[in-house]
Design an enzyme around this catalytic site. Sequence first.
Site, PDB file in Angstrom:
ATOM      1  N   HIS A 134       0.840  -1.207   0.000  1.00 32.80           N
ATOM      2  CA  HIS A 134       0.000   0.000   0.000  1.00 32.80           C
ATOM      3  C   HIS A 134       0.874   1.256   0.000  1.00 32.80           C
ATOM      4  O   HIS A 134       0.603   2.223  -0.714  1.00 32.80           O
ATOM      5  CB  HIS A 134      -0.892   0.063   1.248  1.00 32.80           C
ATOM      6  CG  HIS A 134      -1.879  -1.051   1.396  1.00 32.80           C
ATOM      7  ND1 HIS A 134      -2.050  -1.738   2.577  1.00 32.80           N
ATOM      8  CD2 HIS A 134      -2.766  -1.588   0.523  1.00 32.80           C
ATOM      9  CE1 HIS A 134      -3.007  -2.645   2.427  1.00 32.80           C
ATOM     10  NE2 HIS A 134      -3.457  -2.580   1.191  1.00 32.80           N
ATOM     11  N   LYS A 137     -18.094  -6.691   7.744  1.00 32.87           N
ATOM     12  CA  LYS A 137     -16.731  -7.193   7.724  1.00 32.87           C
ATOM     13  C   LYS A 137     -16.111  -7.124   9.116  1.00 32.87           C
ATOM     14  O   LYS A 137     -16.317  -6.148   9.833  1.00 32.87           O
ATOM     15  CB  LYS A 137     -15.893  -6.334   6.752  1.00 32.87           C
ATOM     16  CG  LYS A 137     -15.096  -7.162   5.750  1.00 32.87           C
ATOM     17  CD  LYS A 137     -14.563  -6.292   4.656  1.00 32.87           C
ATOM     18  CE  LYS A 137     -13.229  -6.810   4.150  1.00 32.87           C
ATOM     19  NZ  LYS A 137     -12.729  -6.013   3.026  1.00 32.87           N
ATOM     20  N   ARG A 175      -1.710  -6.807  -8.153  1.00 31.30           N
ATOM     21  CA  ARG A 175      -0.594  -7.694  -7.830  1.00 31.30           C
ATOM     22  C   ARG A 175      -0.457  -8.844  -8.802  1.00 31.30           C
ATOM     23  O   ARG A 175       0.626  -9.353  -9.041  1.00 31.30           O
ATOM     24  CB  ARG A 175      -0.780  -8.281  -6.418  1.00 31.30           C
ATOM     25  CG  ARG A 175      -0.556  -7.284  -5.326  1.00 31.30           C
ATOM     26  CD  ARG A 175      -1.046  -7.784  -4.002  1.00 31.30           C
ATOM     27  NE  ARG A 175      -2.497  -7.809  -3.986  1.00 31.30           N
ATOM     28  CZ  ARG A 175      -3.236  -7.972  -2.913  1.00 31.30           C
ATOM     29  NH1 ARG A 175      -2.659  -8.162  -1.743  1.00 31.30           N
ATOM     30  NH2 ARG A 175      -4.550  -7.955  -2.983  1.00 31.30           N
ATOM     31  N   SER A 194      -2.505  -7.820   3.169  1.00 30.95           N
ATOM     32  CA  SER A 194      -2.909  -7.586   4.560  1.00 30.95           C
ATOM     33  C   SER A 194      -3.361  -8.879   5.228  1.00 30.95           C
ATOM     34  O   SER A 194      -3.083  -9.101   6.409  1.00 30.95           O
ATOM     35  CB  SER A 194      -4.043  -6.564   4.622  1.00 30.95           C
ATOM     36  OG  SER A 194      -3.586  -5.288   4.271  1.00 30.95           O
TER      37      SER A 194
END
Length: 153
Positions: free
Chosen positions: A17, A41, A90, A128
């Site tokens: 990030h 979440k 990614r 993460s």
Amino acid sequence: MKTALFPGSFDPLTLGHDDIVRRAATLFDRVVVGIGVNADKKYMFSLEQRMEWVRQAFADLPHVEVASYEGLTIDYARSLGAQYLVRGLRNPADFEFEKAIAQTNRELEPHIETVFFQTRARYAFVASSHVREVIRYGGDYTLFVPSAVRITS
Ligand code: ADP
């Protein structure tokens, strides 16, 4: 003024990030790191903690800010007056996922452009979710996060 919103959970902020924010900061006049709050979440770190880490990590960049928002990312981007959404890519799985989101957002708001940054190769494996796993089991998470991200308790 070119304003970009970089939305995400940042649970926690990683070196991946950090790299995207710093690269975006060279292109845009204002970069808002937007921490999306999704009631469904479960997060490992509180919103306040995640915001504080982002604030500290980019304290050297006055045109980078942190904020939180609820609801649709595109609505929040519009409310900020952002012309760009920033996302990192990614791998092919990220691309497929992000492509659908970007196309949806374009339908909702044709004036906001999604800009993708290809991850720097050395951070392409950083996620993460993996960092949380390392933290949970007592591994050295400091290898994957900016120096501002330190767990004190
Ligand atoms: P989300 O919950 O939206 O997936 P994340 O905080 O995991 O939020 O990610 C936010 C953005 O950062 C996404 O665009 C994601 O692709 C990107 N990102 C995550 N990890 C990396 C990394 N290692 N390198 C570059 N970009 C990354």
